[in-house]
Design a protein around this motif. Structure first.
Motif, PDB file in Angstrom:
ATOM      1  N   SER A  86       0.834  -1.206   0.000  1.00 53.84           N
ATOM      2  CA  SER A  86       0.000   0.000   0.000  1.00 53.84           C
ATOM      3  C   SER A  86       0.864   1.251   0.000  1.00 53.84           C
ATOM      4  N   TRP A  87       1.900   1.238   0.831  1.00 56.34           N
ATOM      5  CA  TRP A  87       2.831   2.369   0.908  1.00 56.34           C
ATOM      6  C   TRP A  87       3.491   2.603  -0.445  1.00 56.34           C
ATOM      7  N   TYR A  88       3.983   1.543  -1.063  1.00 53.87           N
ATOM      8  CA  TYR A  88       4.648   1.668  -2.361  1.00 53.87           C
ATOM      9  C   TYR A  88       3.700   2.222  -3.419  1.00 53.87           C
ATOM     10  N   LEU A  89       2.499   1.692  -3.497  1.00 53.88           N
ATOM     11  CA  LEU A  89       1.558   2.152  -4.520  1.00 53.88           C
ATOM     12  C   LEU A  89       1.235   3.633  -4.349  1.00 53.88           C
ATOM     13  N   ALA A  90       1.069   4.054  -3.110  1.00 53.00           N
ATOM     14  CA  ALA A  90       0.785   5.472  -2.867  1.00 53.00           C
ATOM     15  C   ALA A  90       1.975   6.341  -3.256  1.00 53.00           C
ATOM     16  N   ARG A  91       3.176   5.903  -2.891  1.00 55.84           N
ATOM     17  CA  ARG A  91       4.372   6.686  -3.206  1.00 55.84           C
ATOM     18  C   ARG A  91       4.624   6.735  -4.707  1.00 55.84           C
ATOM     19  N   ALA A  92       4.399   5.611  -5.388  1.00 51.89           N
ATOM     20  CA  ALA A  92       4.729   5.533  -6.812  1.00 51.89           C
ATOM     21  C   ALA A  92       3.652   6.125  -7.705  1.00 51.89           C
ATOM     22  N   TYR A  93       2.385   5.990  -7.295  1.00 50.63           N
ATOM     23  CA  TYR A  93       1.292   6.312  -8.210  1.00 50.63           C
ATOM     24  C   TYR A  93       0.176   7.147  -7.586  1.00 50.63           C
ATOM     25  N   GLY A  94       0.255   7.433  -6.289  1.00 44.95           N
ATOM     26  CA  GLY A  94      -0.898   7.981  -5.587  1.00 44.95           C
ATOM     27  C   GLY A  94      -0.985   9.487  -5.497  1.00 44.95           C
ATOM     28  N   GLY A  95       0.008  10.218  -5.974  1.00 43.78           N
ATOM     29  CA  GLY A  95      -0.074  11.678  -5.879  1.00 43.78           C
ATOM     30  C   GLY A  95      -0.223  12.132  -4.443  1.00 43.78           C
ATOM     31  N   ASP A  96      -1.293  12.869  -4.165  1.00 42.07           N
ATOM     32  CA  ASP A  96      -1.507  13.404  -2.824  1.00 42.07           C
ATOM     33  C   ASP A  96      -1.837  12.341  -1.784  1.00 42.07           C
ATOM     34  N   LEU A  97      -2.106  11.115  -2.212  1.00 42.82           N
ATOM     35  CA  LEU A  97      -2.271  10.037  -1.230  1.00 42.82           C
ATOM     36  C   LEU A  97      -0.976   9.782  -0.474  1.00 42.82           C
ATOM     37  N   ALA A  98       0.136  10.075  -1.101  1.00 43.84           N
ATOM     38  CA  ALA A  98       1.437   9.804  -0.507  1.00 43.84           C
ATOM     39  C   ALA A  98       1.868  10.951   0.403  1.00 43.84           C
ATOM     40  N   PRO A  99       2.701  10.668   1.402  1.00 44.04           N
ATOM     41  CA  PRO A  99       3.299  11.744   2.188  1.00 44.04           C
ATOM     42  C   PRO A  99       4.088  12.683   1.289  1.00 44.04           C
ATOM     43  N   GLN A 100       4.045  13.974   1.615  1.00 38.25           N
ATOM     44  CA  GLN A 100       4.697  14.980   0.780  1.00 38.25           C
ATOM     45  C   GLN A 100       5.929  15.590   1.423  1.00 38.25           C
ATOM     46  N   THR A 101       6.157  15.332   2.688  1.00 34.55           N
ATOM     47  CA  THR A 101       7.315  15.870   3.399  1.00 34.55           C
ATOM     48  C   THR A 101       7.911  14.768   4.271  1.00 34.55           C
ATOM     49  N   PRO A 102       9.157  14.932   4.724  1.00 34.01           N
ATOM     50  CA  PRO A 102       9.722  13.944   5.643  1.00 34.01           C
ATOM     51  C   PRO A 102       8.885  13.786   6.916  1.00 34.01           C
ATOM     52  N   GLN A 103       8.296  14.885   7.374  1.00 30.03           N
ATOM     53  CA  GLN A 103       7.470  14.802   8.586  1.00 30.03           C
ATOM     54  C   GLN A 103       6.210  13.973   8.329  1.00 30.03           C
ATOM     55  N   GLU A 104       5.564  14.204   7.177  1.00 24.76           N
ATOM     56  CA  GLU A 104       4.392  13.400   6.844  1.00 24.76           C
ATOM     57  C   GLU A 104       4.775  11.926   6.673  1.00 24.76           C
TER      58      GLU A 104
END
Length: 219
Positions: free
Chosen positions: A80-98
């Motif tokens: 789930s983490w990988y899919l969000a990071r690779a393809y999810g846009g705003d679904l993924a964290p946008q900063t190191p803190q997020e």
């Protein structure tokens, strides 16, 4: 094309939810858990977690698994983490803190919530709510969930979603762990922010689609 191995009556709900949120095309390979079959190695058995074809993908014999090009993954939260990071846009964290907070919530779900929630759900399904609530083991699991639920309740103060105003993969990963404890309705009632957050997440069309997939599959 991405291939997701597993049925919706499994932890494949987590990456399925992410995929439906993104709207991207993928192929789902319906691999059934071997324990649900009388003879998983029979000639006419459906593709399952004991099938040699699937064990070549995941030697653990567990679903879900993911293949994306040369990448093969076998853990639902990591997928789930990988899919969000690779393809999810705003679904993924946008900063190191997020990113740090999203990982925190994934670890809370996977280590402190999921197992106890699963045991509660199984007891209520097998014995009914009132009978299950009388079982010492169930009461022990409810007591164990109070600490992570209190943490989630505090983390949601003043915000709709775990990372703030935006729905993200953190909400998907944790909500799909908390869902296992959802039949313990009296427990969830003690955590109103958690309960409202879970209801918001489960009101999303992508989640409804995942649950429709589950309902369409054999129990």
């Amino acid at each position: 094309m991405i291939r997701l191995y597993g049925v919706a009556r499994s932890r494949a709900t987590r990456p399925l939810w992410v995929l439906y949120e993104t709207g991207m095309a993928f192929e789902q390979i319906p691999v059934v858990q071997a324990y649900r079959l009388a003879d998983p190695l029979a000639a006419d058995a459906p593709l399952n977690t004991a099938s040699p074809e699937f064990l070549a993908v995941n030697a653990q014999g567990l679903v879900p698994a993911l293949r994306d090009g040369d990448l093969v993954m076998t853990e639902s939260l990591a997928i789930s983490w990988y899919l969000a990071r690779a393809y999810g846009g705003d679904l993924a964290p946008q900063t190191p803190q997020e990113e740090a907070m999203a990982l925190q919530w994934a670890f809370v779900g996977g280590t402190a919530v999921e197992d106890a929630g699963l045991r509660i759900t199984k007891a209520i399904t097998a014995d009914g709510y009132e009978a299950a609530m009388q079982q010492p083991a169930v009461q022990a699991d409810i007591a164990a969930l109070r600490r992570p639920f209190a943490l989630i309740e505090a983390g949601l103060e003043g915000r709709d979603w775990l990372l703030g105003a935006r729905f993200t993969v953190a909400d998907i990963m944790l909500a799909e762990c908390v869902r296992y404890a959802q039949p313990a309705k009296d427990l969830l009632a003690d955590y109103p922010r958690l309960s409202a957050w879970l209801a918001r997440a489960q009101n999303r069309p992508a989640f409804a689609r995942v649950m429709a997939d589950r309902a369409a599959e054999p129990a």
